[in-house]
Design a protein around this motif. Structure first.
Motif, PDB file in Angstrom:
ATOM      1  N   GLN A 170      -4.595 -11.514 -11.082  1.00 37.45           N
ATOM      2  CA  GLN A 170      -4.974 -10.099 -11.135  1.00 37.45           C
ATOM      3  C   GLN A 170      -3.814  -9.223 -10.668  1.00 37.45           C
ATOM      4  O   GLN A 170      -3.871  -8.614  -9.599  1.00 37.45           O
ATOM      5  N   ASP A 193       3.343  -5.215  -9.675  1.00 43.78           N
ATOM      6  CA  ASP A 193       3.523  -6.347  -8.758  1.00 43.78           C
ATOM      7  C   ASP A 193       4.773  -7.149  -9.064  1.00 43.78           C
ATOM      8  O   ASP A 193       5.212  -7.960  -8.240  1.00 43.78           O
ATOM      9  N   ASP A 205       4.211  -3.779 -15.030  1.00 43.21           N
ATOM     10  CA  ASP A 205       3.633  -4.633 -13.993  1.00 43.21           C
ATOM     11  C   ASP A 205       4.218  -4.220 -12.654  1.00 43.21           C
ATOM     12  O   ASP A 205       5.368  -4.548 -12.343  1.00 43.21           O
ATOM     13  N   ARG A 215      -1.353  -6.014 -10.398  1.00 45.97           N
ATOM     14  CA  ARG A 215      -1.587  -4.572 -10.440  1.00 45.97           C
ATOM     15  C   ARG A 215      -0.580  -3.932 -11.385  1.00 45.97           C
ATOM     16  O   ARG A 215       0.623  -4.086 -11.210  1.00 45.97           O
ATOM     17  N   HIS A 216      -1.083  -3.229 -12.374  1.00 46.68           N
ATOM     18  CA  HIS A 216      -0.249  -2.516 -13.333  1.00 46.68           C
ATOM     19  C   HIS A 216      -0.350  -1.019 -13.082  1.00 46.68           C
ATOM     20  O   HIS A 216      -1.270  -0.546 -12.411  1.00 46.68           O
ATOM     21  N   VAL A 217       0.587  -0.282 -13.657  1.00 47.63           N
ATOM     22  CA  VAL A 217       0.507   1.169 -13.689  1.00 47.63           C
ATOM     23  C   VAL A 217       0.799   1.595 -15.117  1.00 47.63           C
ATOM     24  O   VAL A 217       1.683   1.028 -15.776  1.00 47.63           O
ATOM     25  N   ARG A 235       2.164   1.746  -3.513  1.00 54.76           N
ATOM     26  CA  ARG A 235       1.166   2.256  -4.448  1.00 54.76           C
ATOM     27  C   ARG A 235       0.922   3.742  -4.233  1.00 54.76           C
ATOM     28  O   ARG A 235       0.773   4.504  -5.186  1.00 54.76           O
ATOM     29  N   GLN A 269       0.832  -1.217   0.000  1.00 57.68           N
ATOM     30  CA  GLN A 269       0.000   0.000   0.000  1.00 57.68           C
ATOM     31  C   GLN A 269       0.858   1.254   0.000  1.00 57.68           C
ATOM     32  O   GLN A 269       0.549   2.230  -0.696  1.00 57.68           O
ATOM     33  N   ALA A 305      -3.442   3.328 -11.948  1.00 56.63           N
ATOM     34  CA  ALA A 305      -2.885   2.140 -11.310  1.00 56.63           C
ATOM     35  C   ALA A 305      -4.051   1.245 -10.958  1.00 56.63           C
ATOM     36  O   ALA A 305      -4.934   1.633 -10.191  1.00 56.63           O
ATOM     37  N   GLY A 306      -4.098   0.064 -11.529  1.00 56.40           N
ATOM     38  CA  GLY A 306      -5.236  -0.821 -11.304  1.00 56.40           C
ATOM     39  C   GLY A 306      -4.921  -2.245 -11.682  1.00 56.40           C
ATOM     40  O   GLY A 306      -3.801  -2.577 -12.118  1.00 56.40           O
ATOM     41  N   LEU A 307      -5.931  -3.101 -11.541  1.00 55.17           N
ATOM     42  CA  LEU A 307      -5.766  -4.529 -11.786  1.00 55.17           C
ATOM     43  C   LEU A 307      -6.073  -4.862 -13.243  1.00 55.17           C
ATOM     44  O   LEU A 307      -6.944  -4.249 -13.866  1.00 55.17           O
TER      45      LEU A 307
END
Length: 827
Positions: free
Chosen positions: A621, A718, A716, A623-625, A500, A497, A582-584
């Motif tokens: 799933q 993650d 990516d 998390r990419h930006v 992010r 967190q 930034a999301g899945l």
């Protein structure tokens, strides 16, 4: 639901001196939100009396029918009144507004001369008094009305009442009835309650019913009751008191049989349906609809039925959409003399799905989809038949049908202290048990455990928390204090967190605007991106019930929705844009589409085996930006020319993300759709490609209707390791030593690789390295280039000597020679 106070008083012993405000407060205290409180006594002010028509004179000299009437209103002489209605005759009782009265809408009544006669008052219609929308004629009162001529007409037409409109929440469907609201009102005001369902004794089922019946689906229809009345007078009218209550509830009186079903639905909460028994053919069958069957419902709409719909059918076909609306083939007509009342209990989920499937909202459906009381089926059918006999002059058929497949209610074991812990109040075991008995539960006390069985009208009481909520509600929400419970000490943000947030903050500080996009994409976007047929990004999850039929797939990349947001903003007149998200993304697992969808248990916590089955079909799933940018990255102004965004800005955004994440990325030239092959950079970490950045392919920009040279970056997040503890850098008080070095390499060798090699060779003394010149020409040879770097060297404990600086530089050149074949430039 709209309900009148007089109706509530019939079953809840509300004190006569209680004001509408006090009753409203009591309803709110019971957890029922009142939308409005309408005092009907305020609709008409001034004299409104019962009158008797003494004489009627037809005035024929006018273009429209006009009648000059003399109406007795309890005075010495009849009043002269002009009226255009023709639905009354001499001797009829009517409602008269005398001069000085003010009708709804501010319409004042006065004596005036019109059509050559004196009109000393007004004979009123229901619409003019605001009691209903009927306007075909004036109100003609029944001859047996209990009011003398000249008496106040308000009690006769229902203008002496107060109407409450109650907002019924989905979990309290039993309050879609006078029975339910009166029960809650009586409990809230601590007065006696008289159950209207207990006023009728339902007869037991006989061997032969009033009509042949077969229930095939007992899961969807756990109970089905029938009663019949023969010899009904088809011209019989509903009693005035029933019409008045229906009108107050917002319903229009139709006919005696239909009004009885609506009245009992409002009073008991049990919807009924009235069949014309003579119009039925063969046996009534409760079943699922057959594929392709059709039904014309009472609203004159022909509906194609679904095999999941529950229907009532006879030998001629479907006659009713069960629990929602009846059909037109067997409805009660103006000449019906044989009425068959049906009162059934339907499975709530099936009714809710049918209502939504056919976009058909009905009063019956509202009650069934919230769960009706199965105990009322036989009671409601019997009472409906008795009312029809009383007011329609029919004969009650002694045969009774009552198909009952109900399951007994399951008892729930409840910790007696649960309500106390949730509310922060001290409820004793006796108080808790008493509160539950108040709402109709059967309660057995076993030490600190209560074994509770819900009443038949409360299908929402299934879990211990439901019962605890009832205890708190009955004891009074106003007893709850405003103190918050002590929050348990948290551990703060996780490392993921924090990362992010750092990434988002860094991009925002760099000038990017965060955008939150829907994760849905259209199948055509893969072709627009120029993805190969075997590209893994084409393997997507399709949504069973997409919000938009044009976007039924879940995204495997952030770019399609983000570029859609970019295009939308361009269409709104913006030209210089830099967006990020930034999301899945959703990446299906190979072979998951062939696995069955697991059903998790609801009566216990899923075990490891259950969770493993879910994990096998749930997509990955990560998390990419991603960022997208177009137009000017640096605006023009009085300070000088601006600078258009280009691929270097997209690469710089990746570097911003990496620095915020506490890692370093390696950048090299790549080729990956939808980027331009010559202006695409691969983003690597620890030797693994985790993203790409650069300028979009011109064909992609054209297909998506985007400006040429639009740039984008996606990686990516993650795939990057979470940062550990960051140590503060040491600050040296000694001066730096600046030394330049120029090396010659192949023209295809990336400058970044040379920089990394020099940095590795220079060792700990290197503080910074900067490329300040690139040269290619005759002096370095064809296919070669010269790269000049400025090295900043510094020691933390001493001033460096020239010998130490030269040694570090030479060591850097040696490593560069070994890794990339660089040589020290001599000319």
């Amino acid at each position: 639901m709209r309900v009148s106070l007089s109706w509530l008083r019939e079953y809840a012993a509300v004190p006569a001196e209680a004001t509408p405000l006090e009753i409203d407060t009591a309803l709110v205290g019971a957890g029922l939100e009142t939308e409005s409180v309408e005092d009907l006594r305020e609709r008409v002010s001034g004299p409104l009396v019962v009158g008797r028509v003494v004489s009627v004179e037809e005035l024929t000299e006018f273009k429209k029918p006009i009648r000059h009437c003399h109406v007795e209103v309890g005075e010495a002489e009849p009043r002269s009144i002009i009226c255009g209605a023709r639905n009354f005759a001499e001797g009829d009782l009517v409602v008269v507004a005398l001069p000085g009265a003010v009708l709804p809408g501010g319409f004042a009544i006065a004596s005036r001369k019109t059509y050559g006669r004196l009109s000393d008052g007004m004979i009123c219609s229901a619409r003019e008094l605001g009691v209903s929308d009927e306007h075909d004629g004036i109100i003609v009162l029944p001859s047996d009305v209990e009011a003398a001529v000249g008496a106040d007409a308000r009690p006769v037409v229902g203008l002496d009442d107060v109407v409450f409109e109650v907002n019924v929440t989905p979990d309290r469907g039993y309050c879609f009835s006078v029975r339910g609201i009166a029960r809650e009102l009586a409990q809230s005001m601590n007065v006696d309650f008289r159950d209207p369902a207990a006023l009728t004794v339902a007869a037991e089922a006989t061997g032969e019913g009033p009509y042949p019946l077969r229930v095939e689906d007992t899961e969807a229809c756990p109970r089905f009751a029938l009663r019949a009345v023969t010899g009904v007078d088809p011209k019989a009218q509903s009693p005035l008191w029933m019409q008045r209550r229906l009108t107050h509830a917002g319903m229009r009186p139709i006919s005696l049989a239909v009004d009885i079903t609506n009245y009992l639905m409002l009073e008991l909460g049990q919807p009924l349906h009235a069949f014309d028994r003579a119009a039925l053919r063969g046996t009534l069958v409760v079943r699922r609809a057959h594929p392709g069957e059709k039904l014309t419902t009472l609203d004159d709409v022909q509906r194609v039925l679904d095999p999941e719909d529950i229907v009532i059918a006879d030998d001629s076909g479907v006659t009713s959409l069960a629990g929602v609306m009846g059909g037109s083939t067997s409805e009660v007509a103006d000449d019906t003399t044989e009425v068959l009342f049906e009162a059934a209990n339907w499975e709530p989920v099936s009714i809710a799905r049918t209502s939504r499937r056919h976009r058909l909202v009905s009063e019956a459906g509202k009650r069934f989809e919230r769960g009706a009381d199965p105990e009322l089926c036989a009671v409601a059918a019997t009472r409906a038949a008795e009312l029809l006999v009383e007011y329609g002059g029919g004969v009650l058929d002694e045969h009774v049908a009552d198909v009952d497949h109900r399951r007994p209610a399951e008892a729930v074991r409840l910790d007696a202290g649960l309500a106390s812990r949730l509310a922060g109040l001290d409820y004793s075991v006796e108080e808790t048990a008493g509160a539950l008995r108040t709402v109709g539960c059967e309660v057995e006390v076993d030490g600190d455990v209560l074994v509770t069985t819900p009443p038949s009208w409360r299908p929402d009481l299934t879990d211990p928390a439901d019962y605890a909520e009832e205890v708190i509600r009955v004891r009074g929400y106003d007893m709850l204090t405003g103190e918050l419970p002590n929050a348990t000490q948290g551990r703060g943000l996780t490392r993921g967190q924090r990362r992010r947030r750092s990434v988002g903050r860094s991009l925002a500080e760099a000038g990017y605007v965060e955008t939150l996009c829907y994760p849905f994409v259209a199948p055509e976007v893969h072709d627009a991106f120029g993805l190969a047929a075997d590209d893994v990004r084409r393997r997507v999850l399709r949504i069973a019930n997409p919000i938009a039929a044009t976007e039924p797939e879940l995204r495997t990349s952030l770019l399609p929705p983000l570029l859609g947001a970019l295009k939308r903003n361009i269409g709104r007149g913006h030209r210089d844009l830099a967006l990020y998200e930034a999301g899945l993304v959703f990446l299906p697992k190979p072979g998951a589409e062939d696995l069955p969808v697991p059903e998790l248990p609801v009566d216990r916590r899923p075990d490891d085996a259950d969770l493993a089955k879910v994990a096998a079909v749930v997509p990955d799933q990560p998390r990419h930006v991603a960022v997208v940018l177009t137009g000017d990255f640096a605006p023009a102004g009085w300070w000088g020319a601006g600078r258009a965004a280009d691929w270097t800005d997209a690469v710089a955004a990746a570097d911003t993300v990496a620095r915020a994440a506490g890692v370093e990325l390696t950048v090299r030239q790549g080729e990956y759709a939808p980027w331009h092959p010559g202006r695409c950079a691969e983003l690597l970490h620890d030797g693994r490609v985790i993203g790409h950045a650069g300028e979009l392919h011109p064909e992609v920009c054209e297909a998506l209707e985007l400006p040429r040279r639009t740039c984008a970056m996606e990686l990516d997040l993650d795939a990057l390791p979470l940062p550990g503890i960051v140590r503060a850098p040491g600050v040296s008080i000694y001066p730096p030593f600046l030394i330049d070095v120029a090396v010659v390499t192949d023209a295809a060798t990336p400058a970044a690789e040379v920089s990394r090699a020099l940095s590795s060779g220079a060792g700990e003394l290197l503080e910074a390295i900067e490329l300040f010149d690139v040269y290619s020409g005759e002096q370095v040879g064809e296919g070669r280039k010269s790269l000049a770097y400025r090295l900043t060297l510094r020691a933390g404990d001493r001033t460096l000597t020239a010998e130490e600086a030269v040694a570090a530089r030479d060591a850097a050149v040696v490593v560069a020679a070994e890794r990339v074949g660089a040589t020290l430039r001599s000319v």
